[in-house]
Design a protein around this motif. Structure first.
Motif, PDB file in Angstrom:
ATOM      1  N   ARG A   1       0.295   5.745  -7.906  1.00 53.69           N
ATOM      2  CA  ARG A   1       1.497   5.247  -7.249  1.00 53.69           C
ATOM      3  C   ARG A   1       2.773   5.911  -7.762  1.00 53.69           C
ATOM      4  NH1 ARG A   1      -0.786   1.597  -4.437  1.00 53.69           N
ATOM      5  NH2 ARG A   1       1.079   0.624  -3.634  1.00 53.69           N
TER       6      ARG A   1
ATOM      7  N   ILE B   1      -5.191  -3.728  -2.758  1.00 54.32           N
ATOM      8  CA  ILE B   1      -3.898  -3.264  -2.236  1.00 54.32           C
ATOM      9  C   ILE B   1      -4.097  -2.233  -1.125  1.00 54.32           C
ATOM     10  CG2 ILE B   1      -1.747  -2.066  -2.816  1.00 54.32           C
ATOM     11  CD1 ILE B   1      -2.050  -3.309  -5.644  1.00 54.32           C
ATOM     12  N   GLU B   2      -4.940  -1.233  -1.401  1.00 56.46           N
ATOM     13  CA  GLU B   2      -5.150  -0.188  -0.397  1.00 56.46           C
ATOM     14  C   GLU B   2      -6.226  -0.574   0.626  1.00 56.46           C
ATOM     15  OE1 GLU B   2      -3.259   2.410  -0.138  1.00 56.46           O
ATOM     16  OE2 GLU B   2      -2.122   2.057  -1.971  1.00 56.46           O
TER      17      GLU B   2
ATOM     18  N   PRO C   1       0.842  -1.208   0.000  1.00 51.77           N
ATOM     19  CA  PRO C   1       0.000   0.000   0.000  1.00 51.77           C
ATOM     20  C   PRO C   1       0.875   1.256   0.000  1.00 51.77           C
ATOM     21  CG  PRO C   1      -0.685  -1.528   1.714  1.00 51.77           C
ATOM     22  CD  PRO C   1       0.596  -2.057   1.161  1.00 51.77           C
ATOM     23  N   ALA C   2       0.398   2.303  -0.646  1.00 47.42           N
ATOM     24  CA  ALA C   2       1.161   3.552  -0.672  1.00 47.42           C
ATOM     25  C   ALA C   2       1.308   4.071   0.749  1.00 47.42           C
ATOM     26  CB  ALA C   2       0.438   4.566  -1.542  1.00 47.42           C
ATOM     27  N   GLN C   3       2.536   4.289   1.168  1.00 50.94           N
ATOM     28  CA  GLN C   3       2.766   4.717   2.558  1.00 50.94           C
ATOM     29  C   GLN C   3       2.940   6.236   2.649  1.00 50.94           C
ATOM     30  OE1 GLN C   3       4.779   2.048   4.942  1.00 50.94           O
ATOM     31  NE2 GLN C   3       3.565   0.510   3.918  1.00 50.94           N
ATOM     32  N   ASP C   4       3.758   6.757   1.744  1.00 44.82           N
ATOM     33  CA  ASP C   4       4.054   8.184   1.799  1.00 44.82           C
ATOM     34  C   ASP C   4       3.093   8.910   0.862  1.00 44.82           C
ATOM     35  OD1 ASP C   4       5.078  10.672   1.945  1.00 44.82           O
ATOM     36  OD2 ASP C   4       6.918  10.236   0.843  1.00 44.82           O
ATOM     37  N   THR C   5       2.020   9.424   1.449  1.00 42.33           N
ATOM     38  CA  THR C   5       1.018  10.092   0.603  1.00 42.33           C
ATOM     39  C   THR C   5       0.934  11.591   0.929  1.00 42.33           C
ATOM     40  OG1 THR C   5      -0.720   9.558   2.185  1.00 42.33           O
ATOM     41  CG2 THR C   5      -0.389   8.006   0.377  1.00 42.33           C
TER      42      THR C   5
END
Lengths: 77, 175
Positions: B35, B131-132, A20-24
């Motif tokens: 992303r 994923i999220e 999952p995207a961590q740094d948003t």
């Protein structure tokens, strides 16, 4: 295998390769860019696509040359 | 006049106030889909440009946050459509936090490749749902589709991924 089990299995598999995207967090002020874009690209004039004109012309021609089709058209509307 | 009414009437100051209030959230939403930080910045600008352009269609009694998120989702989806096959998932976001040492790099690459080859509308819901781990109702609201359709798209995305992964030699249990 149920949908939930399928999804769970795929989540685990994807999780091994795509996290999952961590740094948003956004670190720049984008307002100047928004302003610049607004100045450079003002709202376009909304036009009617040629296809709609063609469709309207065909429909008009049908109604003029085949007035008998009007009740049928009204029925389907 | 309220802020949203002033925005809908074309007041640039009201628009800036709304931008300041919502742009970080919009950016965070977009970066989870595309992303890539640079692309997400560009798409955030694009989103607010679209928002301002569509201001006369916004109902001041409505929910600006949800409306902005839907426009952001559409902008991200447009990007996935046009940039398909041109860009790859960046390594820093794509594999950050991958802790399992047993998974070989090659297998990870295959999984990423299979995921990237999903049609954009399926990739969108699969990214958010699988994923999220975003709740289906959030995805439905953002994409402007029903929850049932989100479920259908996730189901189809999983099926496509399974097929693709099997063809790439990645072991996935048969359904």
């Amino acid at each position: 295998m149920s949908n939930a089990e399928n999804n769970k299995e795929m989540k685990e598999l994807l999780g091994q390769a795509i996290a999952p995207a961590q740094d948003t967090e956004l670190r720049r002020d984008l307002w100047p860019q928004v302003l610049r874009k607004l100045e450079e690209q003002p709202a376009p004039v909304v036009g009617i696509p040629w296809f709609d004109w063609a469709l309207a012309a065909i429909l008009s021609a049908v109604l003029v040359f085949f007035p008998g089709s009007i009740p049928a058209l009204l029925y389907h509307l | 006049m309220e802020l949203l009414e002033r925005f809908a009437a074309g007041d640039l100051e009201a628009f800036e106030a709304l931008f300041r209030e919502h742009h970080k959230e919009v950016y965070a939403w977009i970066v989870r889909i595309v992303r890539d930080h640079g692309i997400a910045e560009d798409l955030t600008v694009e989103t607010f440009w679209r928002i301002y352009r569509a201001r006369d269609r916004f109902d001041p009694a409505g929910n600006f946050r949800a409306w902005a998120r839907r426009i952001a989702t559409n902008a991200a989806l447009d990007h996935l459509r046009t940039a398909r096959r041109e860009t790859e998932l960046p390594e820093d976001l794509a594999s950050a936090g991958t802790a399992d040492p047993a998974v070989r790099r090659e297998a990870r690459e295959r999984i990423r490749k299979a995921f990237q080859e999903l049609p954009p509308k399926y990739r969108l819901v699969a990214t958010l749902a699988l994923i999220e781990e975003e709740p289906y109702y959030n995805i439905a609201e953002a994409a402007g589709i029903s929850i049932a359709l989100v479920k259908v798209r996730v189901f189809r995305a999983v099926r496509m991924l399974r097929k693709k992964l099997n063809s790439l030699g990645v072991e996935v249990n048969a359904k």
